[in-house]
Design a protein around this motif. Structure first.
Motif, mmCIF file in Angstrom:
data_model
loop_
_atom_site.group_PDB
_atom_site.id
_atom_site.type_symbol
_atom_site.label_atom_id
_atom_site.label_comp_id
_atom_site.label_asym_id
_atom_site.label_seq_id
_atom_site.Cartn_x
_atom_site.Cartn_y
_atom_site.Cartn_z
ATOM 1 N N ILE A 52 49.254 37.175 40.284
ATOM 2 C CA ILE A 52 48.363 37.525 39.178
ATOM 3 C C ILE A 52 46.914 37.636 39.638
ATOM 4 N N MET A 53 46.467 36.685 40.457
ATOM 5 C CA MET A 53 45.048 36.590 40.801
ATOM 6 C C MET A 53 44.606 37.499 41.949
ATOM 7 N N LYS A 54 45.530 38.034 42.737
ATOM 8 C CA LYS A 54 45.122 38.799 43.917
ATOM 9 C C LYS A 54 44.322 40.054 43.572
ATOM 10 N N ASN A 55 44.539 40.620 42.410
ATOM 11 C CA ASN A 55 43.837 41.849 42.040
ATOM 12 C C ASN A 55 42.632 41.610 41.121
ATOM 13 N N PHE A 56 42.403 40.372 40.729
ATOM 14 C CA PHE A 56 41.249 40.082 39.881
ATOM 15 C C PHE A 56 39.979 40.076 40.715
ATOM 16 N N SER A 57 38.918 40.571 40.102
ATOM 17 C CA SER A 57 37.608 40.503 40.754
ATOM 18 C C SER A 57 36.564 40.234 39.685
#
Length: 188
Positions: A52-57
């Motif tokens: 889930i978090m790998k693509n959040f920026s």
């Protein structure tokens, strides 16, 4: 945060640790509790968390140094809170869980010999954690918008602080030297 006792040896087969109390000048052991269900739960949660978090920026231009400072401060605060909570939980049940022991000179020599070997491994693990923290700092510097790297950096600071607090390598070394001195006095 300053406790008067430190681990000097861990018996992995019987699942207990031997501690030396500097104030009371006594040795005691505590049976260890391993929460395997918590470890399993954390392992399974980490995979979806990463996915889930790998693509959040953060979605905005951020100063890399500012992100490093913020992550470091938050990680250090989290580490201090973790240490305080751990210390409180340990002190709460310490008196009923600990068992004072009076080992023979031979048993004490064995504890110290094996304890020194374990200390070297633990210091190596702490140094490895420091390497990981520097790696996470470098990655956060080059990817300041990454929420995942920001959270990893915070977590690494907290983990390293907790690890150093638990192991206490300098106090552990002092305990080994003090107990070796007592052994020499008793032998001589």
């Amino acid at each position: 945060m300053s406790r008067s006792w430190v681990a000097i040896y861990q018996n992995k087969e019987s699942n207990y640790s031997v501690y030396f109390d500097f104030k009371k000048q006594e040795l005691f052991l505590i049976a260890q509790q391993i929460n395997k269900s918590m470890i399993t739960f954390m392992s399974f949660c980490s995979i979806p968390f990463y996915a889930i978090m790998k693509n959040f920026s953060f979605g905005m231009a951020t100063n890399p140094l500012k992100m490093l400072v913020i992550a470091s401060i938050l990680g250090i605060i989290l580490g201090c809170v973790s240490i305080k909570l751990s210390d409180r939980a340990i002190e709460k049940g310490l008196e009923r869980r600990k068992k004072v022991i009076y080992p023979t000179n031979q048993e004490l020599r064995e504890y110290l010999s094996e304890g020194k070997k374990q200390s070297r491994v633990l210091v190596f693990i702490i140094l490895l954690l420091f390497l990981f923290i520097f790696l996470s700092v470098a990655l956060l510097y080059f990817m300041p918008q990454s929420v995942l790297m920001f959270l990893i950096n915070i977590g690494m600071w907290a983990v390293i602080m907790l690890a150093v607090w638990i192991v206490r390598p300098i106090k552990r070394s002092q305990a080994h030297k003090q107990l070796e001195g007592k052994l020499e006095k008793n032998s001589g």
